[in-house]
Design a protein around this motif. Structure first.
Motif, PDB file in Angstrom:
ATOM      1  N   HIS A 220      -2.836  -5.997  -6.089  1.00  0.00           N
ATOM      2  CA  HIS A 220      -3.428  -6.564  -4.865  1.00  0.00           C
ATOM      3  C   HIS A 220      -4.923  -6.279  -4.735  1.00  0.00           C
ATOM      4  O   HIS A 220      -5.589  -6.865  -3.890  1.00  0.00           O
ATOM      5  CB  HIS A 220      -2.650  -6.138  -3.606  1.00  0.00           C
ATOM      6  CG  HIS A 220      -2.768  -4.685  -3.242  1.00  0.00           C
ATOM      7  ND1 HIS A 220      -1.953  -3.714  -3.769  1.00  0.00           N
ATOM      8  CD2 HIS A 220      -3.590  -4.026  -2.399  1.00  0.00           C
ATOM      9  CE1 HIS A 220      -2.256  -2.537  -3.263  1.00  0.00           C
ATOM     10  NE2 HIS A 220      -3.274  -2.698  -2.432  1.00  0.00           N
ATOM     11  N   HIS A 221      -5.455  -5.397  -5.565  1.00  0.00           N
ATOM     12  CA  HIS A 221      -6.913  -5.171  -5.540  1.00  0.00           C
ATOM     13  C   HIS A 221      -7.623  -5.862  -6.690  1.00  0.00           C
ATOM     14  O   HIS A 221      -8.791  -5.566  -6.957  1.00  0.00           O
ATOM     15  CB  HIS A 221      -7.229  -3.675  -5.545  1.00  0.00           C
ATOM     16  CG  HIS A 221      -7.044  -3.027  -4.208  1.00  0.00           C
ATOM     17  ND1 HIS A 221      -7.999  -3.074  -3.215  1.00  0.00           N
ATOM     18  CD2 HIS A 221      -5.983  -2.356  -3.677  1.00  0.00           C
ATOM     19  CE1 HIS A 221      -7.551  -2.441  -2.138  1.00  0.00           C
ATOM     20  NE2 HIS A 221      -6.325  -2.009  -2.395  1.00  0.00           N
TER      21      HIS A 221
ATOM     22  N   HIS B 145      -4.171   4.451  -5.666  1.00  0.00           N
ATOM     23  CA  HIS B 145      -2.993   4.167  -4.822  1.00  0.00           C
ATOM     24  C   HIS B 145      -2.156   3.008  -5.371  1.00  0.00           C
ATOM     25  O   HIS B 145      -0.964   2.938  -5.098  1.00  0.00           O
ATOM     26  CB  HIS B 145      -3.385   3.921  -3.354  1.00  0.00           C
ATOM     27  CG  HIS B 145      -3.946   2.577  -3.043  1.00  0.00           C
ATOM     28  ND1 HIS B 145      -5.272   2.254  -3.199  1.00  0.00           N
ATOM     29  CD2 HIS B 145      -3.364   1.442  -2.579  1.00  0.00           C
ATOM     30  CE1 HIS B 145      -5.472   1.001  -2.831  1.00  0.00           C
ATOM     31  NE2 HIS B 145      -4.332   0.472  -2.457  1.00  0.00           N
TER      32      HIS B 145
ATOM     33  N   ASP C 110       0.811  -1.225   0.000  1.00  0.00           N
ATOM     34  CA  ASP C 110       0.000   0.000   0.000  1.00  0.00           C
ATOM     35  C   ASP C 110       0.844   1.274   0.000  1.00  0.00           C
ATOM     36  O   ASP C 110       0.369   2.330   0.402  1.00  0.00           O
ATOM     37  CB  ASP C 110      -0.924   0.017   1.231  1.00  0.00           C
ATOM     38  CG  ASP C 110      -2.252  -0.672   0.962  1.00  0.00           C
ATOM     39  OD1 ASP C 110      -2.644  -0.784  -0.218  1.00  0.00           O
ATOM     40  OD2 ASP C 110      -2.911  -1.093   1.939  1.00  0.00           O
TER      41      ASP C 110
ATOM     42  N   ASP D 163      -5.221  -9.050   2.771  1.00  0.00           N
ATOM     43  CA  ASP D 163      -5.558  -7.620   2.801  1.00  0.00           C
ATOM     44  C   ASP D 163      -7.010  -7.413   3.243  1.00  0.00           C
ATOM     45  O   ASP D 163      -7.299  -6.616   4.138  1.00  0.00           O
ATOM     46  CB  ASP D 163      -5.338  -7.063   1.385  1.00  0.00           C
ATOM     47  CG  ASP D 163      -5.365  -5.549   1.326  1.00  0.00           C
ATOM     48  OD1 ASP D 163      -5.097  -4.896   2.350  1.00  0.00           O
ATOM     49  OD2 ASP D 163      -5.646  -5.017   0.235  1.00  0.00           O
TER      50      ASP D 163
END
Ligand SMILES: [Fe+2]
Ligand SMILES: [Fe+2]
Length: 271
Positions: free
Chosen positions: A126-127, A103, A75, A154
């Motif tokens: 990661h999203h 981000h 992040d 996460d």
């Protein structure tokens, strides 16, 4: 409010050109330590959980360490997100959500294109969601394995964490949400093999108890009604109804995981 690109420029202006990725991240960690300690706390927790998942699928310690390092910085792009958005104590509007989503891209710019592929994959993807509903729309195994592992860790941490915009959920509620049979949010968001391994790991935790049969749905709906950005449900009533319908199924699913722990099979590995 400053823009993300201005913030990136300001951060990068304090970092000498041509230094190694590790040195660069050290500098970024210094920026993070100033007023984004909560980002660090979350990232460390996610890295620990990701390591557990990685070990459970047979990664060796070297691979686990490399993954944990990458996840620790997943992040980093949040350093460039204005505080007004990052810590807004309410649901974000569409414009703010778009800025928040940036981000991942911001993280990539901050760590630099020379960073190892593993780090870039985790920061950028990661999203992603297994069903294709993530930031870049990557689907299934098109999402790099380290990013699929990170996604589970996460979401687990984000749901359980106390944040400016939401209360913490118990682990019981968190796992119930992550395994719901619901296309909007739940098990379809995650790699099914990894999710199953992860649930098995958590069920090994003696502290873990499941929702009592007289569980207070109204309270849960109240607690998670404001969660952002992980829930698509638009009202507490909708959520309550959904939970009532699905709880039985989820219980059975979790019981199944408990009763039949998954044996490790190299054929199931997707490295
Ligand atoms: Fe993120
Ligand atoms: Fe995160």
């Amino acid at each position: 409010m400053s823009s993300v690109s201005d913030n990136i420029k300001a951060i990068l202006s304090g970092i000498p050109l041509g230094i190694s990725v590790e040195k660069r991240i050290e500098r970024l960690a210094g920026v993070e330590a100033v007023d984004r300690g909560f980002v660090a706390k979350h990232a460390i927790s996610v890295a620990n959980t990701a390591s557990e998942i990685a070990r459970s699928i047979g990664m060796n310690e070297r691979e686990v360490d490399d993954l944990a390092y990458a996840v620790r910085w997943h992040d980093l792009g949040k350093l460039a997100i204005p505080d007004e958005i990052l810590r807004k104590p309410a649901r974000l509007d569409d414009d703010e959500s778009a800025i928040m989503k940036s981000h991942t891209e911001a993280g990539l710019v901050l760590i630099d294109g020379c960073a190892p592929g593993l780090l870039r994959d985790v920061v950028l993807y990661h999203h992603e969601r297994y069903d294709g509903n993530g930031y870049n729309g990557l689907k299934g195994e098109k999402i790099p394995l380290p990013a699929r592992i990170t996604a589970i860790a996460d979401v687990h941490d984000a749901l359980m964490e106390n944040r400016d915009y939401k209360n913490p959920l118990t682990e019981e509620c968190t796992l119930e949400l992550m395994t719901r049979d619901n296309p909007g949010f739940g098990r379809y968001a995650f790699d099914p093999f990894l999710l199953r391994k992860f649930i098995s790991l958590r069920l090994d935790d003696a502290e873990l108890r499941f929702l009592p049969h007289d569980f207070d749905y109204d309270r849960l709906a109240e607690l998670i009604g404001d969660i952002h950005p992980y829930l698509w449900l638009d009202s507490a009533e909708h959520l309550r109804e959904t939970l009532r319908i699905e709880l039985k199924y989820v219980r059975e699913t979790l019981d199944m995981y408990r009763e039949r722990p998954l044996e490790f099979s190299p054929a199931g590995m997707r490295m």
